[in-house]
Design a protein around this motif. Sequence first.
Motif, PDB file in Angstrom:
ATOM      1  N   LYS A  48      -4.300 -61.081  19.055  1.00 30.12           N
ATOM      2  CA  LYS A  48      -4.381 -60.755  20.481  1.00 30.12           C
ATOM      3  C   LYS A  48      -3.085 -61.101  21.193  1.00 30.12           C
ATOM      4  CE  LYS A  48      -6.945 -61.862  24.686  1.00 30.12           C
ATOM      5  NZ  LYS A  48      -8.048 -62.648  25.282  1.00 30.12           N
ATOM      6  N   ARG A 137     -10.231 -55.024  16.901  1.00 30.39           N
ATOM      7  CA  ARG A 137     -11.412 -55.742  16.397  1.00 30.39           C
ATOM      8  C   ARG A 137     -11.734 -55.385  14.956  1.00 30.39           C
ATOM      9  NH1 ARG A 137     -10.688 -55.488  22.079  1.00 30.39           N
ATOM     10  NH2 ARG A 137     -11.486 -57.460  22.940  1.00 30.39           N
ATOM     11  N   PHE A 178     -14.642 -60.218  19.610  1.00 29.44           N
ATOM     12  CA  PHE A 178     -15.389 -59.846  20.813  1.00 29.44           C
ATOM     13  C   PHE A 178     -16.167 -61.015  21.412  1.00 29.44           C
ATOM     14  CE2 PHE A 178     -15.135 -55.394  19.249  1.00 29.44           C
ATOM     15  CZ  PHE A 178     -14.724 -54.786  20.429  1.00 29.44           C
ATOM     16  N   THR A 179     -16.142 -62.191  20.763  1.00 25.69           N
ATOM     17  CA  THR A 179     -16.998 -63.328  21.140  1.00 25.69           C
ATOM     18  C   THR A 179     -18.457 -62.895  21.212  1.00 25.69           C
ATOM     19  OG1 THR A 179     -16.610 -62.950  23.520  1.00 25.69           O
ATOM     20  CG2 THR A 179     -15.147 -64.511  22.373  1.00 25.69           C
ATOM     21  N   THR A 180     -18.900 -62.203  20.149  1.00 24.80           N
ATOM     22  CA  THR A 180     -20.286 -61.733  20.047  1.00 24.80           C
ATOM     23  C   THR A 180     -20.845 -62.160  18.692  1.00 24.80           C
ATOM     24  OG1 THR A 180     -19.405 -59.634  19.226  1.00 24.80           O
ATOM     25  CG2 THR A 180     -19.970 -59.761  21.573  1.00 24.80           C
ATOM     26  N   SER A 227     -13.618 -62.165  29.464  1.00 25.20           N
ATOM     27  CA  SER A 227     -13.377 -60.737  29.608  1.00 25.20           C
ATOM     28  C   SER A 227     -14.075 -60.171  30.821  1.00 25.20           C
ATOM     29  CB  SER A 227     -13.856 -60.000  28.355  1.00 25.20           C
ATOM     30  OG  SER A 227     -13.730 -58.617  28.530  1.00 25.20           O
ATOM     31  N   GLY A 344     -12.826 -50.730  19.803  1.00 27.51           N
ATOM     32  CA  GLY A 344     -12.347 -50.723  21.176  1.00 27.51           C
ATOM     33  C   GLY A 344     -12.306 -49.329  21.781  1.00 27.51           C
ATOM     34  N   PHE A 395     -24.684 -55.860  20.701  1.00 19.10           N
ATOM     35  CA  PHE A 395     -23.258 -56.011  20.971  1.00 19.10           C
ATOM     36  C   PHE A 395     -22.960 -55.906  22.467  1.00 19.10           C
ATOM     37  CE2 PHE A 395     -18.909 -54.016  20.673  1.00 19.10           C
ATOM     38  CZ  PHE A 395     -18.280 -55.184  20.292  1.00 19.10           C
ATOM     39  N   LEU A 399     -22.011 -58.781  25.458  1.00 18.76           N
ATOM     40  CA  LEU A 399     -20.853 -58.679  26.338  1.00 18.76           C
ATOM     41  C   LEU A 399     -21.231 -58.866  27.804  1.00 18.76           C
ATOM     42  CD1 LEU A 399     -18.946 -55.660  24.742  1.00 18.76           C
ATOM     43  CD2 LEU A 399     -18.248 -58.050  24.714  1.00 18.76           C
TER      44      LEU A 399
END
Length: 882
Positions: A48, A137, A178-180, A227, A344, A395, A399
């Motif tokens: 990133k 990602r 994605f912090t998922t 985000s 993305g 997903f 978010l």
Amino acid sequence: MQPHLMPQRLYQWFKSRNFALNATDTRYALVEASLIGVLSAIAALILKQGVGWLGGWRVALANEFGGIVVLPLGGLILGYLAGWIIETLSPTATGGGITQVKAALARYPVPLSLRVAIVKLIGTILVLGGGLTLGRRAPTVHIGAALAAQLSSWVPTSPEHRRQMIAAGAAAGLAAGFTTPIAGVLFVIEELMRDVSGLTLETAIVASFTGAVVSLILQSSTLNLPSSLLELPDITFSALDIPFYLLLGILAGVLGALFNRGLLLSVKIQHQFNLPLSWRIGLMGMVSGIIIAVLPPFFRDNAGLRIILVTGELDWSRILLAFVAHFFLTILAYSANTPGGLFGPALVLGSALGYLVGDFEQFLTGTGTQSSYALAGMGAFFTAVVRVPVTAIVFVFELNTDFNIVLPLMVTCAVSYIVAESVSRGSLYEHMLHARGIYINEAATGQDFLSKLTASQVMESHVETLSSDLSLDEVLQAMSNSTHRGFPVVEQGQLVGIVTQTDLAKLKKVPGYTPLSEFMTRRPITVQAESSLSDVLYLLNRYQLSRLPVTEGHKLVGIITRTDIIRIEANQLQGDDTTINEVVPDPSYIAYQTRAPLAGEGRILLPLVNPDTATSLFKISAAIAQKQNQEIECLQVITVPKHSDPAQTPVITQHSRQLLQRTERLGRQYHLPVHTQIRIAHDRAQAILDTIRERHIDLMVLQWTDDNHSPGTIFDPVIDVLIRKATCELVLVKLGQEKEAYPQTLDKDATWLLPIAGGPNAKRAMELLPGLIKLYTRPRSPIIWLCQVFSPHKATPNYQSLEVAAKRLKEELERPVIPLPVRSQSVADAIIHLAEAETCDVVMLGVSREGLLVQVMQGNLPKMIAQQVKSTVILVRGKLDN
């Protein structure tokens, strides 16, 4: 440290601490998964920051010197450089990476290593920083899987363990990007691996959670998700919105399917030109740069453009322009096998499409919220491209974390999936694998032939072992007398080492009296009995071994060699599986079991049928177990009709449990480990054979009564099967008329009759005798008649062997042993007459293997003796060869 030495040194470090010494040891799998999560999060952050830094320089230069020059030139140079690095250092690092991971999890030989991860990281930074409209990602999934593969290759492991670690790395990569964390696990299950076994889920969850948390810590000390995707306002849903969400699902399904078709067509066209990867990526970077340069300025910053599209800061005309441009630019960039992903772009295209549908609803009805449609569109378009509806729903929800979006997501994703499958079946990744000639059979990826067989089914259970107190000279003598090149070393039944000819060859000027414990290999690599053959073969190849001890805990139960596996593979190719240890046609089901400490050097099986004689049989088993330092496994079998499934048939186990609990109390009285189990089965003999195989039984004590008169049987149907098929040593007992008293104190001296014929089992019967004699607790000693029957037609019988055996047995027992030669035409008549004349309490027959198996089928010698002798009869049969 040299790279090729790292696995060996790590293994030595693990071995010195007794870590992970067999192929199925999973004690540290969760720790390994956590480490994978940490590494994946660090890699995702580097990616990133690298893309942001390089992309910032590109935009700044374009603003200063003009986009029409800088953007195409930057795309060409950075794209060419990325392609050259990948071609030179790691060709596997091309594309988004999902196809490589999917193929590797399907057991295709796709390289995944630290080199792949580093090259993928650098290549992705270059192409995304150069302005190509791809995501970062999917590369993090590839990088996480590659890091996991490298880590698992540095420690003792198995192919299945490595496969699950790769899946965990893929989940961690997506979660870190994605912090998922939940979506990361679901994507692995729904698309990559389709495996919900316990270990896969546990390791994937731990790795995914760790990756997400570490990623958040590195980006925000407060653990707040940073985000702007998560901060869309006014998420609402009503029944009036359903037609428009259906419309959104239909549009997403159609456009997503067309997107996949366009991408596959573009890939096919580019491959026809046969350009090097560096030029393909460079030219696509230049074309993208030219197109972006003529578009409005907000197109130059990919990250900024995505935020603008997702938050709806543009009017519908510019959103439509952005959708069309992003649609075709992504196809061009990805079709060049560029190291970038579609996650993305799919989300961006979906959000733009959602805003357009939301604007359309507002135009018609004046109601509706664009934010809700943007989120629903993200999930719908993602579903249409990747074909993972459940992952897409979770997903997008992760978010946003707003439950109001769940129902719109479910509607649009379901419709999108159905429509996309109707337009073009199969996910994009499946089609790309097919283009490479890789066809994955989902039903076959979970288990291959070698994974279906276990070490216990193939191993040699009769193992030649050496004691650790032997001297070097004695070991050399044992080696010279054997065809084997190596021997396991045991102490009190526990595996403590292994010695091979290679170990002996390394010894120089070592005294012959040196004990084996000083030069054997300690803590050898082993496999558990339930390990798959794929694990065994992996370890044999990994460490260049020719054999592996098979253990249960630290107890040695067998040995397996390369030859054993080759034999099984050859038989499989010929369609012959007769050499595999017999697989149960009607499986038995364990309804109840208890386990004691694994403290013995072997295990005795005691199948119990009659509660009245259970105590006597247990005492016989206990006498043998105490003498030989063995454990006792007590078994009760409950049979059910053939049409019933043993695992699903309700049975009453109360009386069986009470009987087994009685044997556990007797075990504590005799200070013996006692295991118990109740099996439900169609056939009692088969359930006993199951237990022998699964519990690695060394000896079985079995009762026979003359009450069964089934036609066509020798003893009875169960015992006949066990005599033929039970590989363990068999002690068959017919209790005398004084069943209740035996083996209690008798009023007179006990008299034993032990006929011998010089066979190996006669010797084994004499070895069991010292323990069994202790059953009689009178102050006076028993008398042992040791007899041998000779033919009357033989002029000068040789009595020497009988006298030597009697003398040796007398010295061992320190009790009267009387040798008695008998001349008779009938062995059975002689033994029966002698037992009656001397009023023998116990007749113990060490019948040779041929004598038992042949005479049982022809002359019924043991049965004839047991039937006519009123006292207790014990028949001993040795182990059968596998």
